[in-house]
Motif scaffolding. Sequence first.
Motif, PDB file in Angstrom:
ATOM      1  N   GLY A 176       0.814  -1.207   0.000  1.00  0.00           N
ATOM      2  CA  GLY A 176       0.000   0.000   0.000  1.00  0.00           C
ATOM      3  C   GLY A 176       0.844   1.252   0.000  1.00  0.00           C
ATOM      4  O   GLY A 176       2.070   1.214   0.177  1.00  0.00           O
ATOM      5  N   ASN A 177       0.221   2.402  -0.201  1.00  0.00           N
ATOM      6  CA  ASN A 177       0.937   3.668  -0.233  1.00  0.00           C
ATOM      7  C   ASN A 177       1.468   4.038   1.141  1.00  0.00           C
ATOM      8  O   ASN A 177       0.839   3.762   2.170  1.00  0.00           O
ATOM      9  N   GLY A 178       2.635   4.654   1.160  1.00  0.00           N
ATOM     10  CA  GLY A 178       3.187   5.150   2.415  1.00  0.00           C
ATOM     11  C   GLY A 178       3.537   4.080   3.416  1.00  0.00           C
ATOM     12  O   GLY A 178       3.453   4.306   4.625  1.00  0.00           O
ATOM     13  N   ARG A 179       3.911   2.902   2.934  1.00  0.00           N
ATOM     14  CA  ARG A 179       4.262   1.792   3.841  1.00  0.00           C
ATOM     15  C   ARG A 179       3.143   1.544   4.862  1.00  0.00           C
ATOM     16  O   ARG A 179       3.383   1.363   6.057  1.00  0.00           O
ATOM     17  N   ALA A 180       1.913   1.554   4.351  1.00  0.00           N
ATOM     18  CA  ALA A 180       0.758   1.504   5.242  1.00  0.00           C
ATOM     19  C   ALA A 180       0.630   0.179   5.979  1.00  0.00           C
ATOM     20  O   ALA A 180       0.265   0.147   7.159  1.00  0.00           O
TER      21      ALA A 180
END
Length: 497
Positions: A176-180
């Motif tokens: 996922g985005n931003g190391r979610a």
Amino acid sequence: MVGDAGTPDPGDVNVFAVELKRWRDVRGLSRAALAKRMGYNRSYVSKVESGAERPSKEFAAHAETALRAGGALRKSFREYDGARAGRPRRPVVPPDPAEHGGSLVVDHDDATLRYDGHTYRLTQRRRLVNGGAEPVTRYLIRISVDRYPRDPERSNQLYSESPLTWDELGLRAWHGNGRAEPMEWTAHHDRAAFKEVWLQFSGEHERFPLYPGEATWIEYEYTVRDEHWGNWFQRAVRLPTRRLSVCLDFPAELAPVVWGLETSMTAEDVPFRTAIARADQGDRQVFSWSCADPPVHARYRLEWGFRGRADDGPAPAPSEVMRSLGIAQDGDPILRRTARPFDLPAEAADARRVVAALEAAAERVAQAHTFGKGMGIAAPQIGVDRAAAIIQPPDGEPITLFNPSVIETDGESDEQYEGCLSFFDVRGRVPRAQEIHVEHTTLDGRKKITVYRRGVARLVAHEVDHLHGVLYTDRMRSGTEPIPVEQYRGTGSAWQY
């Protein structure tokens, strides 16, 4: 086309705006973070990305540097600008998994390798698209190192005595985005210098499969000490891929030089088809490169050397310096083969790529050594089996030769010291004619004869020999031997006539 009050026509935006958003996603940056990195207002960056504002050439250059796009943003700006001027542009086509037979597609594969002088840290980001009919629950990655790629026996001994361990790697992964979302992983193969790992689409408390039609970013990183990592990094294309990019980030004090070769299962090594970009960022030097639609099974290999490396031991031999700069050394079989000629003009594009690689090699070498007599490099010396060479006289214009042969000599001969980048530890006295007539082929396929004299004739003859598998030691008088470079007193000075 221009709308009212300078508003861009919607059809004008697209190549640059789409590419800008792509690279912002690759780097995992918000619009505000990108604006701060570029030194621009967040609102302006947002308007450019949405197509409400036209980018300038300066904006594109700042975005290229900030996002380390390997020339992709500069190229897309030229296409955007050309479309405004009425020139045709390539269409912006979103990835279509169906065209790949329902396979998993890599929309973007980006690697950033950072070296601090002791340890390499690789950060790998991939945007995956599931075009199949079933959920994807895991993804296989490979970790392979080789400290001495040209000396297998030495490498085997190193990893036998000091294997690469999981503790050293410290592998971590996210989805996922931003190391979610952290991703769990399990080892598939565990060998001394090679690991395979399944990244699981699951975390400590949940599973998040990639369902058909969905796309996601995955990111993973690991570290390797430089005693385990050689001066090379290779990307192998194993799945259909829309965009591939690599960024190498080195300390500026090491004075790094970088070059790259592309290979496949059916073709020999050739230089990268697009240039490696370099940017100075404070005390770091960053090299970036990218390409679109790389073929499956292609391999892209970047290599580097450090001209400013200060070791506790003795200075490296000149031949080792040249080896580190990508020059094939004596004993490499390619130096004893007759190079494969070009079919010109049909292979003009390949010829230009080889010349670009030779020029890049010449620049690296010139930064490491002063050549008072001029210099030359033949394609076999950079591992390319093609009949091309470049010569840079101490005065005058550079010379580029394709398929050259010496067809006639004239005038007196003389005997002077020569050096060779492929065995740079010695210098040898070589008799050569002071005038040579060279037949060669131009890019448009015409046969041409050019006459060279004195020092330029010596430089040209040396490189023509390389393309026929001949080294200068073959030309020396019987009973004479080269002398160590330490005994040679002519470095940096011209030949005397």
